[in-house]
Design an enzyme around this catalytic site. Structure first.
Site, PDB file in Angstrom:
ATOM      1  N   SER A  50      33.521 -41.167  -8.420  1.00 46.57           N
ATOM      2  CA  SER A  50      32.392 -41.145  -7.496  1.00 46.57           C
ATOM      3  C   SER A  50      32.131 -39.736  -6.976  1.00 46.57           C
ATOM      4  O   SER A  50      32.978 -38.843  -7.074  1.00 46.57           O
ATOM      5  CB  SER A  50      32.665 -42.066  -6.303  1.00 46.57           C
ATOM      6  OG  SER A  50      33.672 -41.511  -5.474  1.00 46.57           O
ATOM      7  N   ASP A  84      29.880 -42.210 -10.512  1.00 46.02           N
ATOM      8  CA  ASP A  84      29.443 -43.274  -9.619  1.00 46.02           C
ATOM      9  C   ASP A  84      28.845 -42.739  -8.319  1.00 46.02           C
ATOM     10  O   ASP A  84      29.286 -41.714  -7.789  1.00 46.02           O
ATOM     11  CB  ASP A  84      30.648 -44.168  -9.300  1.00 46.02           C
ATOM     12  CG  ASP A  84      30.252 -45.511  -8.722  1.00 46.02           C
ATOM     13  OD1 ASP A  84      29.202 -46.033  -9.119  1.00 46.02           O
ATOM     14  OD2 ASP A  84      31.011 -46.042  -7.896  1.00 46.02           O
ATOM     15  N   HIS A  85      27.864 -43.472  -7.792  1.00 43.22           N
ATOM     16  CA  HIS A  85      27.255 -43.195  -6.487  1.00 43.22           C
ATOM     17  C   HIS A  85      26.837 -41.727  -6.336  1.00 43.22           C
ATOM     18  O   HIS A  85      27.158 -41.064  -5.349  1.00 43.22           O
ATOM     19  CB  HIS A  85      28.209 -43.579  -5.355  1.00 43.22           C
ATOM     20  CG  HIS A  85      28.139 -45.035  -5.014  1.00 43.22           C
ATOM     21  ND1 HIS A  85      27.045 -45.610  -4.400  1.00 43.22           N
ATOM     22  CD2 HIS A  85      29.019 -46.029  -5.216  1.00 43.22           C
ATOM     23  CE1 HIS A  85      27.266 -46.903  -4.237  1.00 43.22           C
ATOM     24  NE2 HIS A  85      28.448 -47.191  -4.732  1.00 43.22           N
ATOM     25  N   ASP A 106      22.287 -43.060  -6.748  1.00 46.76           N
ATOM     26  CA  ASP A 106      22.186 -43.876  -5.543  1.00 46.76           C
ATOM     27  C   ASP A 106      21.157 -43.298  -4.582  1.00 46.76           C
ATOM     28  O   ASP A 106      21.438 -42.374  -3.820  1.00 46.76           O
ATOM     29  CB  ASP A 106      23.550 -43.973  -4.866  1.00 46.76           C
ATOM     30  CG  ASP A 106      23.563 -44.961  -3.703  1.00 46.76           C
ATOM     31  OD1 ASP A 106      22.496 -45.547  -3.423  1.00 46.76           O
ATOM     32  OD2 ASP A 106      24.627 -45.144  -3.089  1.00 46.76           O
ATOM     33  N   GLU A 136      20.640 -48.729  -7.563  1.00 54.17           N
ATOM     34  CA  GLU A 136      20.903 -49.804  -6.605  1.00 54.17           C
ATOM     35  C   GLU A 136      19.632 -50.146  -5.845  1.00 54.17           C
ATOM     36  O   GLU A 136      18.900 -49.255  -5.414  1.00 54.17           O
ATOM     37  CB  GLU A 136      21.992 -49.375  -5.622  1.00 54.17           C
ATOM     38  CG  GLU A 136      22.377 -50.443  -4.604  1.00 54.17           C
ATOM     39  CD  GLU A 136      23.530 -50.015  -3.719  1.00 54.17           C
ATOM     40  OE1 GLU A 136      23.431 -50.241  -2.488  1.00 54.17           O
ATOM     41  OE2 GLU A 136      24.514 -49.454  -4.225  1.00 54.17           O
ATOM     42  N   HIS A 211      28.665 -54.107  -6.664  1.00 53.45           N
ATOM     43  CA  HIS A 211      29.467 -53.122  -5.944  1.00 53.45           C
ATOM     44  C   HIS A 211      30.206 -53.837  -4.813  1.00 53.45           C
ATOM     45  O   HIS A 211      29.826 -54.923  -4.388  1.00 53.45           O
ATOM     46  CB  HIS A 211      28.572 -52.027  -5.364  1.00 53.45           C
ATOM     47  CG  HIS A 211      28.063 -51.063  -6.384  1.00 53.45           C
ATOM     48  ND1 HIS A 211      28.057 -49.695  -6.201  1.00 53.45           N
ATOM     49  CD2 HIS A 211      27.534 -51.258  -7.622  1.00 53.45           C
ATOM     50  CE1 HIS A 211      27.546 -49.105  -7.255  1.00 53.45           C
ATOM     51  NE2 HIS A 211      27.210 -50.030  -8.135  1.00 53.45           N
ATOM     52  N   GLY A 212      31.272 -53.216  -4.306  1.00 55.52           N
ATOM     53  CA  GLY A 212      32.013 -53.815  -3.204  1.00 55.52           C
ATOM     54  C   GLY A 212      32.786 -55.055  -3.619  1.00 55.52           C
ATOM     55  O   GLY A 212      32.962 -55.985  -2.821  1.00 55.52           O
ATOM     56  N   ASN A 233      32.284 -53.535 -10.113  1.00 54.89           N
ATOM     57  CA  ASN A 233      32.899 -52.306  -9.615  1.00 54.89           C
ATOM     58  C   ASN A 233      33.990 -52.612  -8.596  1.00 54.89           C
ATOM     59  O   ASN A 233      33.757 -53.344  -7.636  1.00 54.89           O
ATOM     60  CB  ASN A 233      31.841 -51.428  -8.921  1.00 54.89           C
ATOM     61  CG  ASN A 233      30.909 -50.759  -9.897  1.00 54.89           C
ATOM     62  OD1 ASN A 233      30.815 -51.145 -11.052  1.00 54.89           O
ATOM     63  ND2 ASN A 233      30.200 -49.746  -9.422  1.00 54.89           N
ATOM     64  N   THR A 236      38.495 -50.229  -3.674  1.00 53.65           N
ATOM     65  CA  THR A 236      39.409 -50.369  -2.542  1.00 53.65           C
ATOM     66  C   THR A 236      40.639 -51.187  -2.898  1.00 53.65           C
ATOM     67  O   THR A 236      41.743 -50.917  -2.400  1.00 53.65           O
ATOM     68  CB  THR A 236      38.675 -50.995  -1.348  1.00 53.65           C
ATOM     69  OG1 THR A 236      37.572 -50.146  -0.989  1.00 53.65           O
ATOM     70  CG2 THR A 236      39.585 -51.147  -0.141  1.00 53.65           C
TER      71      THR A 236
END
Length: 294
Positions: A50, A84-85, A106, A136, A211-212, A233, A236
């Site tokens: 990211s 990413d992002h 993003d 997104e 995501h998340g 994705n 965490t």
């Protein structure tokens, strides 16, 4: 095996009706754990770096990208590299030469018209340079310390008709959608809107991305893939495996000065988490994968 291309892995996932796991890399240990876990599960995988991870490494993309590319090339399962992002257009421009076959641009925090314009420009650049581009629409909250969005807040869910227009207007190759997950969750309590996922999958002609995903329970992830999600994705969850294992190793070896003694168990914990989640994500009609994919 040679570095895989994200577009090819996504096409295979769509064809076989499986989810494609994508895990975020912060350190070399993350990359090694992701590939080891994917090999245990027998699934293709995407290594994601990211913009925040690049910032952590002093803003230098190439060292971590090249390390990930080497780890991927040595993998026994198809492995692709994804940026990413990305919010910084200069970072997007660096992606092709750094070995990435895909990126996520993003612009989701911008007003809709500005998001569409910026993302269309990013897609035009990406396609000229052989990059598969993800974007997104809707707000997957929790990024950079922001609180998760309430379920009925504006933008907390992606509208199918708006999504279809957005994909047509930007020409992106994959779309991250807001369907109930949130970034940076350390508890697995999120519920997905499976009816909305199915409507989005019917309306949008490109693969859907979640995501998340770390905060989504196994059964919800599997059902989400069955409903139409493709790329899943996960970030965490690796850190919630890594950090307790690292603390336990430090407690067990209080006099250790060799970082390998404590990083090794933490890397193993991440690999086990990757294997477990990859098996959940690589589903066909809600059934976990039973044989290696390749």
């Amino acid at each position: 095996m040679p570095l895989a291309r994200t577009a090819d892995l996504l096409a295979h996932a769509v064809e076989t009706r499986r989810g494609l796991p994508a895990f975020n890399v912060i350190t070399l240990e993350h990359a090694e754990a992701i590939v080891a876990g994917a090999e245990l599960a027998g699934t293709p995988v995407i290594l994601q770096i990211s913009q925040n991870a690049v910032a952590y490494h002093g803003g230098r993309l190439l060292p971590l990208a090249r390390a990930c590319a080497e780890v991927a090339a040595a993998a026994a399962v198809p492995t692709a590299l994804h940026l990413d992002h990305v919010e910084d257009f200069d970072l997007l421009r660096a992606a092709p030469a750094a070995g990435f076959s895909s990126a996520m641009f993003d612009a989701s925090t911008l007003p809709h018209a500005e998001n569409l314009k910026a993302t269309a420009e990013a897609a035009e650049f990406a396609h000229r340079h052989g990059l598969h581009l993800e974007a997104e629409l809707g707000r997957v909250g929790g990024k950079d310390g922001e609180p998760p969005l309430p379920a009925h807040a504006p933008g907390a869910r992606t509208d199918p008709a708006e999504a279809a227009d957005y994909v047509a207007g930007t020409r992106v190759d994959a779309l991250a959608v807001a369907v109930g997950s949130s970034h940076a969750m350390t508890t697995r309590t999120a519920g997905l809107d499976h009816a909305l996922i199915a409507r989005l999958a019917a309306a949008v002609p490109v693969p859907l991305v979640l995501h998340g995903s770390s905060g989504v329970p196994d059964a919800e992830l599997a059902a989400g893939v069955t409903a139409g999600l493709v790329k899943i994705n996960i970030g965490t969850a690796l850190n919630t495996a890594f950090t307790p294992a690292l603390r336990a190793a430090l407690d067990r070896l209080p006099d250790a000065v060799d970082p390998r003694k404590v990083l090794g168990p933490a890397r193993t914990a991440m690999a086990e988490t990757v294997a477990q989640l990859a098996r959940v994500v690589a589903t066909r009609s809600g059934q976990p994968v039973a044989e290696p994919l390749g």
